[in-house]
Write a protein that holds these residues in place. Structure first.
Motif, PDB file in Angstrom:
ATOM      1  N   ASP A   1       0.095 -17.788  -5.032  1.00 27.98           N
ATOM      2  CA  ASP A   1      -0.917 -18.769  -5.027  1.00 27.98           C
ATOM      3  C   ASP A   1      -2.113 -18.584  -4.321  1.00 27.98           C
ATOM      4  O   ASP A   1      -3.262 -18.668  -4.487  1.00 27.98           O
ATOM      5  N   GLY A   2      -2.002 -17.811  -2.983  1.00 29.62           N
ATOM      6  CA  GLY A   2      -2.982 -17.590  -2.053  1.00 29.62           C
ATOM      7  C   GLY A   2      -3.326 -16.135  -2.029  1.00 29.62           C
ATOM      8  O   GLY A   2      -4.249 -15.848  -1.103  1.00 29.62           O
ATOM      9  N   THR A   3      -2.737 -15.380  -2.473  1.00 28.75           N
ATOM     10  CA  THR A   3      -2.957 -13.945  -2.282  1.00 28.75           C
ATOM     11  C   THR A   3      -3.176 -13.348  -3.623  1.00 28.75           C
ATOM     12  O   THR A   3      -2.621 -13.566  -4.745  1.00 28.75           O
ATOM     13  N   ARG A   4      -4.058 -12.103  -3.608  1.00 27.58           N
ATOM     14  CA  ARG A   4      -4.350 -11.290  -4.933  1.00 27.58           C
ATOM     15  C   ARG A   4      -4.300  -9.886  -4.755  1.00 27.58           C
ATOM     16  O   ARG A   4      -4.852  -9.504  -3.560  1.00 27.58           O
ATOM     17  N   PHE A   5      -3.827  -9.188  -5.416  1.00 29.22           N
ATOM     18  CA  PHE A   5      -3.553  -7.619  -5.440  1.00 29.22           C
ATOM     19  C   PHE A   5      -4.136  -6.921  -6.799  1.00 29.22           C
ATOM     20  O   PHE A   5      -3.606  -7.411  -7.734  1.00 29.22           O
ATOM     21  N   TRP A   6      -4.766  -5.966  -6.257  1.00 29.12           N
ATOM     22  CA  TRP A   6      -5.300  -5.169  -7.707  1.00 29.12           C
ATOM     23  C   TRP A   6      -5.865  -3.979  -7.112  1.00 29.12           C
ATOM     24  O   TRP A   6      -6.150  -3.676  -6.115  1.00 29.12           O
TER      25      TRP A   6
ATOM     26  N   ALA B   1       0.912  -1.242   0.028  1.00 31.02           N
ATOM     27  CA  ALA B   1       0.074  -0.032   0.070  1.00 31.02           C
ATOM     28  C   ALA B   1       0.846   1.392  -0.105  1.00 31.02           C
ATOM     29  O   ALA B   1       0.679   2.216  -0.724  1.00 31.02           O
ATOM     30  N   ARG B   2       2.056   1.256   0.795  1.00 35.07           N
ATOM     31  CA  ARG B   2       2.797   2.455   0.762  1.00 35.07           C
ATOM     32  C   ARG B   2       3.610   2.605  -0.638  1.00 35.07           C
ATOM     33  O   ARG B   2       3.669   3.516  -1.180  1.00 35.07           O
ATOM     34  N   LEU B   3       4.023   1.354  -1.294  1.00 35.08           N
ATOM     35  CA  LEU B   3       4.750   1.465  -2.362  1.00 35.08           C
ATOM     36  C   LEU B   3       3.806   2.039  -3.664  1.00 35.08           C
ATOM     37  O   LEU B   3       4.260   2.878  -4.307  1.00 35.08           O
ATOM     38  N   VAL B   4       2.738   1.524  -3.675  1.00 35.14           N
ATOM     39  CA  VAL B   4       1.642   1.692  -4.628  1.00 35.14           C
ATOM     40  C   VAL B   4       1.148   3.283  -4.672  1.00 35.14           C
ATOM     41  O   VAL B   4       0.813   3.960  -5.551  1.00 35.14           O
ATOM     42  N   ALA B   5       0.929   3.847  -3.314  1.00 36.25           N
ATOM     43  CA  ALA B   5       0.539   4.972  -3.084  1.00 36.25           C
ATOM     44  C   ALA B   5       1.746   6.158  -3.592  1.00 36.25           C
ATOM     45  O   ALA B   5       1.340   7.080  -4.108  1.00 36.25           O
ATOM     46  N   SER B   6       3.118   5.543  -3.635  1.00 37.38           N
ATOM     47  CA  SER B   6       4.128   6.609  -4.160  1.00 37.38           C
ATOM     48  C   SER B   6       4.293   6.429  -5.661  1.00 37.38           C
ATOM     49  O   SER B   6       5.252   7.067  -5.940  1.00 37.38           O
ATOM     50  N   LEU B   7       3.722   5.501  -6.404  1.00 38.07           N
ATOM     51  CA  LEU B   7       3.856   5.180  -7.628  1.00 38.07           C
ATOM     52  C   LEU B   7       3.000   5.954  -8.446  1.00 38.07           C
ATOM     53  O   LEU B   7       1.805   6.215  -7.998  1.00 38.07           O
ATOM     54  N   PRO B   8       3.232   6.218  -9.834  1.00 39.44           N
ATOM     55  CA  PRO B   8       2.400   6.830 -10.818  1.00 39.44           C
ATOM     56  C   PRO B   8       1.151   5.930 -10.933  1.00 39.44           C
ATOM     57  O   PRO B   8       1.451   4.718 -10.997  1.00 39.44           O
ATOM     58  N   ALA B   9      -0.002   6.524 -11.279  1.00 36.80           N
ATOM     59  CA  ALA B   9      -1.004   5.797 -11.466  1.00 36.80           C
ATOM     60  C   ALA B   9      -1.086   4.606 -12.600  1.00 36.80           C
ATOM     61  O   ALA B   9      -1.638   3.451 -12.635  1.00 36.80           O
ATOM     62  N   ASP B  10      -0.063   4.742 -13.701  1.00 35.67           N
ATOM     63  CA  ASP B  10       0.076   3.943 -14.693  1.00 35.67           C
ATOM     64  C   ASP B  10       0.652   2.712 -14.669  1.00 35.67           C
ATOM     65  O   ASP B  10       0.512   1.655 -15.256  1.00 35.67           O
ATOM     66  N   VAL B  11       1.561   2.577 -13.437  1.00 37.46           N
ATOM     67  CA  VAL B  11       2.261   1.263 -13.015  1.00 37.46           C
ATOM     68  C   VAL B  11       1.794   0.911 -11.764  1.00 37.46           C
ATOM     69  O   VAL B  11       2.271  -0.623 -11.402  1.00 37.46           O
ATOM     70  N   ARG B  12       0.662   1.309 -11.066  1.00 40.87           N
ATOM     71  CA  ARG B  12       0.183   0.734 -10.135  1.00 40.87           C
ATOM     72  C   ARG B  12      -0.546  -0.723 -10.081  1.00 40.87           C
ATOM     73  O   ARG B  12       0.002  -1.544  -9.509  1.00 40.87           O
ATOM     74  N   GLU B  13      -1.241  -0.766 -11.254  1.00 40.28           N
ATOM     75  CA  GLU B  13      -1.805  -1.970 -11.669  1.00 40.28           C
ATOM     76  C   GLU B  13      -0.668  -3.251 -11.836  1.00 40.28           C
ATOM     77  O   GLU B  13      -1.030  -4.448 -11.439  1.00 40.28           O
ATOM     78  N   ARG B  14       0.140  -2.911 -12.522  1.00 37.75           N
ATOM     79  CA  ARG B  14       1.223  -3.819 -12.735  1.00 37.75           C
ATOM     80  C   ARG B  14       1.840  -4.336 -11.689  1.00 37.75           C
ATOM     81  O   ARG B  14       2.194  -5.707 -11.365  1.00 37.75           O
ATOM     82  N   ILE B  15       2.170  -3.409 -10.763  1.00 36.67           N
ATOM     83  CA  ILE B  15       3.036  -3.844  -9.517  1.00 36.67           C
ATOM     84  C   ILE B  15       2.023  -4.550  -8.760  1.00 36.67           C
ATOM     85  O   ILE B  15       2.479  -5.610  -8.129  1.00 36.67           O
ATOM     86  N   ALA B  16       0.827  -4.332  -8.620  1.00 36.52           N
ATOM     87  CA  ALA B  16      -0.171  -5.033  -7.724  1.00 36.52           C
ATOM     88  C   ALA B  16      -0.398  -6.516  -8.370  1.00 36.52           C
ATOM     89  O   ALA B  16      -0.076  -7.448  -7.480  1.00 36.52           O
TER      90      ALA B  16
END
Length: 470
Positions: free
Chosen positions: A77-82, A56-71
């Motif tokens: 296998d047991g977790t998802r981020f989007w 959450a800290r990392l994504v908040a500090s990144l540009p909007a166009d790369v957030r989805e790719r990082i997530a």
């Protein structure tokens, strides 16, 4: 092998020990397995929470166009981020997005994080199938132990049936960073050390148990063999009084019993011998006095009575000698022994025939057995005019049968004739019968061998059988 497990003391005790070991190990494993599962689940959830906060800290500090790719690249296998437009956490829209994420294979998510277009289509896996009916059971805002430097509007969600947890963190631009964790801990017993541990433990327990149990079972086996040998009337050395106290006391009791039996037989035999011997003197005196009787008819009757008493005395002495003799036991060919006896009796004018059979061997005292069989054959010739002798083998022993063509014996008297001095022919004439000890001696000899003498009367004639164990 199965016979050993089911029929022997060693097999049953080893099986009982291994069964108890398996049961105790299984119960312990269930407790350990449950505790291990809880520890791993707690660890996984703690790790997921920490990872969600870091991302959450990392994504908040990144540009909007790369957030989805990082997530997407952070998925496991047991977790998802989007990243998704802001919606109410736990709403049907949010739950649909979560199920779609888990329905997409991890490999496709990772390819999409590298710039490859996400392919359409879904391949529902274990997590997607489990979460298909998941609902939000609890919601917390802000989440417990939530860092102060993260948005306070974050929410933590707990799914129904304790399937997992989820987070929704607002990014301040109308989008949210979402995370979901599925409790996919299953594991397999084969993936644990339990099978190897049990195999090694069972092997060691079985090895030690066999050594210890044999120390107990061997004296019992010797006791069984000794009892069988004693039952056959063989001379037996005292058992070694060794082993555990219970086994040693049993051996001591057996040795005392054997000594008492021998002493009882010796005392009884000595008494019979003394009675028979002492009767000879008055019988001789009576015969001398009968010589001076002038009435010839009276003298003849006295001589007959004295002769009958002398025959009875000799039979008693023969019985005493039979019980006191310690003829060694050895393995003989029964067919040869019986055939030779039949030939000897046929040569002196008896109608005796032997039906030849296969070769049958048996451990016995040959001279004693010949005496018992001679008594049966002579009875058959005396009362049934002929004797047909045969030899048969069974699983548990052998049987020597003597058949005649006489009048037979009433069924209610078949056991009476084995009593000493009992004769069905009540005239007491020695020309028509003996003194009534033949069958008693034959049965005593058979029982000293661990067998018996049986009489069967049916139709024409009588069949007498000596049954002997192998």
């Amino acid at each position: 092998m199965m016979s050993w497990w089911h029929k022997t003391l060693s097999g049953q005790l080893v099986a009982a020990l291994l069964g108890a070991l398996l049961l105790s190990q299984a119960v312990s494993f269930l407790f350990v397995w449950q505790e291990r599962k809880q520890v791993l689940e707690a660890g996984d959830r703690a790790e997921f929470t920490n990872r969600t906060q870091s991302l959450a800290r990392l994504v908040a500090s990144l540009p909007a166009d790369v957030r989805e790719r990082i997530a997407r690249a952070s998925a496991t296998d047991g977790t998802r981020f989007w990243i998704a437009p802001a919606t109410e956490p736990g709403s049907p829209v949010w739950l649909g997005e979560m199920r779609a994420q888990f329905a997409t294979p991890l490999a496709r998510l990772l390819e999409a994080s590298e710039g490859v277009a996400l392919a359409e289509g879904r391949e529902p896996g274990e997590a997607a199938s489990a979460l298909a009916s998941a609902e939000v059971a609890d919601e917390q805002s802000p989440p417990a132990n939530w860092p102060a430097n993260l948005p306070t509007g974050a929410r933590a969600l707990a799914f129904s049936d304790d399937l997992g947890v989820g987070f929704s963190v607002p990014l301040g631009d109308g989008t949210t960073f979402n995370a979901a964790y599925y409790n996919h801990f299953t594991g397999s017993i084969l993936s644990t050390p339990f099978p190897m541990t049990f195999a090694l433990t069972a092997g060691l327990v079985a090895l030690v148990a066999i050594v210890v149990i044999r120390r107990i079972a061997e004296p019992l086996a010797r006791l069984t063999q000794a009892a069988e040998t004693l039952g056959r009337g063989e001379v037996l050395e005292p058992l070694p009084e060794t082993g555990p106290d219970d086994i040693r006391h049993t051996a001591e009791a057996f040795n005392r019993m054997q000594e008492r039996l021998h002493r009882f037989v010796q005392d009884r035999t000595r008494m019979l011998g003394a009675i028979g011997h002492d009767l000879r003197t008055p019988l001789t005196t009576l015969r001398l006095r009968a010589e001076f009787v002038e009435d010839e008819e009276l003298q003849a009757r006295m001589f007959a009575t004295i002769e009958e008493m002398r025959a009875m005395t000799e039979a008693i002495l023969a019985l005493a000698r039979q019980e006191s003799e310690t003829e060694p036991t050895r393995t003989v060919d029964l067919g040869t022994l019986v055939e030779s006896l039949c030939e000897d009796l046929a040569e002196v004018g008896n109608d005796v025939r032997f039906e030849e059979g296969g070769r049958i061997t048996c451990r016995c005292r040959p001279d004693s057995l010949r005496r018992a069989l001679r008594n049966l054959i002579e009875n058959a010739v005396r009362y049934g005019r002929e004797a047909n002798v045969s030899l048969t083998s069974a699983a548990d022993g052998v049987e020597i049968r003597v058949r005649d063509r006489g009048p037979g014996i009433p069924a209610d008297r078949l056991e009476d004739v084995f009593a000493p001095f009992v004769r069905l022919e009540e005239s007491r004439n020695t020309e028509t019968g003996g003194v009534g000890l033949g069958l008693s001696i034959a049965r005593a000899i058979a029982r000293q061998h661990g067998g018996d003498v049986l009489l069967r009367s049916g139709g024409r004639g009588l069949e007498a059988a000596i049954r002997l164990p192998r």
